[in-house]
Scaffold this active site. Structure first.
Site, PDB file in Angstrom:
ATOM      1  N   ASN A 143      41.235  46.229  30.199  1.00 51.86           N
ATOM      2  CA  ASN A 143      42.654  46.416  30.517  1.00 51.86           C
ATOM      3  C   ASN A 143      42.779  47.358  31.709  1.00 51.86           C
ATOM      4  O   ASN A 143      42.029  48.311  31.829  1.00 51.86           O
ATOM      5  CB  ASN A 143      43.392  47.021  29.328  1.00 51.86           C
ATOM      6  N   LYS A 170      33.156  50.857  43.075  1.00 56.38           N
ATOM      7  CA  LYS A 170      32.044  51.449  42.323  1.00 56.38           C
ATOM      8  C   LYS A 170      31.917  50.694  41.003  1.00 56.38           C
ATOM      9  O   LYS A 170      32.901  50.569  40.266  1.00 56.38           O
ATOM     10  CB  LYS A 170      32.321  52.941  42.082  1.00 56.38           C
ATOM     11  N   HIS A 171      30.745  50.174  40.730  1.00 56.98           N
ATOM     12  CA  HIS A 171      30.504  49.400  39.516  1.00 56.98           C
ATOM     13  C   HIS A 171      31.521  48.267  39.356  1.00 56.98           C
ATOM     14  O   HIS A 171      32.087  48.055  38.281  1.00 56.98           O
ATOM     15  CB  HIS A 171      30.484  50.305  38.288  1.00 56.98           C
ATOM     16  N   HIS A 190      37.164  40.127  33.055  1.00 53.18           N
ATOM     17  CA  HIS A 190      36.154  40.700  32.154  1.00 53.18           C
ATOM     18  C   HIS A 190      34.761  40.566  32.740  1.00 53.18           C
ATOM     19  O   HIS A 190      34.567  39.874  33.727  1.00 53.18           O
ATOM     20  CB  HIS A 190      36.215  40.000  30.796  1.00 53.18           C
TER      21      HIS A 190
END
Length: 529
Positions: free
Chosen positions: A423, A280-281, A529
């Site tokens: 993180n 999800k996302h 990231h």
């Protein structure tokens, strides 16, 4: 510059991919267009009974040097470049016997396919087209007067107009073809320059170019007010770019992004055991290994069933009927798998909006590639994170060594953590994620969120304890302080895997020893990231 339609009278055709060529050439000939060609293309046209003039008839020179030199001549480039409405150009053409070329069809030597096939250096070099791009760029510069075709679809578009308008092609189409041509030759050169840089070990060349072919125009981007499109680079990596979509709505920008994340994670887990990841996302909300694919799915779903709603499901085994039935019990956007049997396809067919993608294989996590991220005024290039840690790479740094089961779970959790936004803290037990904390500014917050996710799953499933009791914890980067490690211990973790490398490693190791934890260092970080 003229904006009038152009009537086709002469076409130069030189193609490596001859799909549809004969039929298209016959249609051009039926319009009264003179055909000029080279080498193998000329032979194919003649063998089909078409009247064809060889390029050597225009230039007065034979093809030479194994075909390397055949079209690089004023009779060709002058015919492409001269401005038909410029008296000086028209006079020069007449004085030197240069006839106009109104259409050019060149689809270039198959350099990208040659590289993808694993061919050696010399073979790749020989598949770099020189004359083709030169002619295309020349014709595109004179796009007000020349129809420039880089693939069969371009020829079909030109023929459709010419056949409806007594051989004439509109200015608007000519301009569109010219613009496309520069993009095609740029992508071709980008492929060559990127390949050549790798051949000489150049990690950061002075100039970098990236090219791709349109796969899909998207309704919008990440949000409805953003425009977007999906381009493919030609990399033959199993995944969303190369998959076959068997059913469902068109993929959206977010579908493509999330499905790529899901299948890369599944590739990380390999094929030794059935595995399922729910995304999800772009972050996993549940990942599991199992004795079979349906049990792996159920275990992954139980990790965070709330987040799984409207998610992406990736499998490392072909989809079967029973698993398909379970998956369709909740709303799922996309399912991607190496295959699916007919019964599973029939189950999914009842869900018209559910996208089903088939890849035939899994991506190899150890294979490098190029990762691109844009920033204002530029872009960052790096290799795909192909770092892999195996059992022999682990360094035990605590007084207590991990058990065999803890080691197995730590490697599993580590591979999942690699695909979670930093993180991150991942808790896992018995080959199933127990809780995932993603993308927090503080590692201790990630540890807390992962523990909370595990408690939510416990309450939903009615378990006596959260899965974090007796679990292992994985951290994508080192613990800068002992607080994050102790948070993992308070959640129930008995063993921890992390890169190490903090200036406070000794303090973190001492805290682990005091808590009775086993801990291993990987020596490798996996920021994402």
């Amino acid at each position: 510059m003229s904006g009038a339609p152009v009537t086709l009278r002469r076409a130069l055709i030189s193609v490596s991919d001859k799909t549809g060529l004969i039929e298209q050439a016959k249609r051009l000939a039926a319009l009264g267009v003179e055909l000029v060609s080279t080498g193998g293309t000329s032979k194919a046209l003649k063998d089909a009974g078409l009247a064809v003039k060889d390029v050597s008839d225009l230039t007065g020179f034979p093809e030479m040097m194994d075909g390397r030199v055949k079209t690089l001549h004023p009779a060709v480039h002058g015919g492409l470049l001269y401005l038909r409405d410029n008296p000086s150009h028209v006079k020069d053409a007449a004085d030197h016997g240069i006839g106009a070329i109104d259409l050019i069809y060149v689809n270039l030597y198959p350099f990208e396919a040659t590289v993808a096939s694993g061919a050696d250096f010399e073979t790749c070099i020989e598949n770099i087209d020189i004359g083709g791009p030169a002619m295309l760029r020349a014709a595109a510069k004179n796009g007000a007067f020349v129809a420039v075709c880089t693939d069969g679809g371009d020829v079909d578009a030109v023929l459709a107009q010419a056949e409806a308008n007594a051989g004439a092609v509109s200015h608007a189409l000519l301009r569109r073809l010219a613009a496309k041509t520069y993009a095609r030759t740029a992508a071709y050169d980008a492929a060559i320059s990127g390949w050549y840089a790798k051949q000489i070990g150049e990690d950061a060349p002075d100039w970098a170019a990236i090219g791709g072919k349109l796969q899909q125009s998207l309704r919008y981007g990440e949000n409805p007010h953003q425009k977007a499109a999906f381009y493919v680079t030609g990399e033959k990596r199993p995944g969303v770019a190369t998959a076959r979509q068997l059913q469902g709505k068109e993929l959206s920008y977010n579908n493509i992004n999330d499905t790529d994340a899901a299948y890369e994670l599944i590739g990380e887990l390999g094929s030794d055991k059935p595995a399922v990841a729910i995304i999800k996302h772009a972050n996993p909300c549940g990942v599991a290994l199992g004795p079979n694919i349906i049990e792996a799915y159920k275990a992954a779903l139980a990790c965070d069933p709330t987040s799984a709603f409207g998610g992406i499901v990736a499998l490392n085994r072909p989809l079967d009927e029973e698993t398909a039935k379970v998956i369709t019990e909740i709303f799922t956007e996309v399912v991607i798998a190496p295959g699916a049997d007919a019964a599973a396809e029939a189950i999914f067919a009842k869900k018209k909006n559910l996208r089903l993608l088939i890849t035939d294989d899994l991506p190899d996590p150890a294979t490098t590639g190029t990762f691109v991220k844009t920033v204002a005024g530029g872009f960052l290039l790096q290799d795909r994170d192909a770092g892999r840690i195996h059992l022999d790479d682990l360094e035990v740094v605590t007084k207590r060594a991990p058990t065999a089961q803890e080691l197995e779970d730590m490697l599993f959790a580590w591979r999942v953590a690699k695909h979670v936004k930093s993180n991150t803290i991942v808790y896992a037990k018995d080959g199933v994620t127990a809780g995932i904390g993603a993308g927090q500014m503080s590692r201790i917050d990630s540890a807390r969120i992962a523990a909370r996710k595990a408690q939510d799953a416990q309450e939903t499933a009615g378990w006596s304890d959260p899965r974090t009791k007796g679990c292992v914890a994985a951290s994508d980067a080192f613990f800068p302080f002992a607080d994050g490690l102790l948070q993992a211990a308070s959640a129930g973790a008995t063993a921890v895997i992390q890169p190490g490398g903090s200036i406070r490693d000794d303090e973190v190791i001492a805290a682990a020893d005091e808590a009775g934890l086993a801990m291993v260092f990987t020596g490798m970080r996996h920021f994402r990231h």
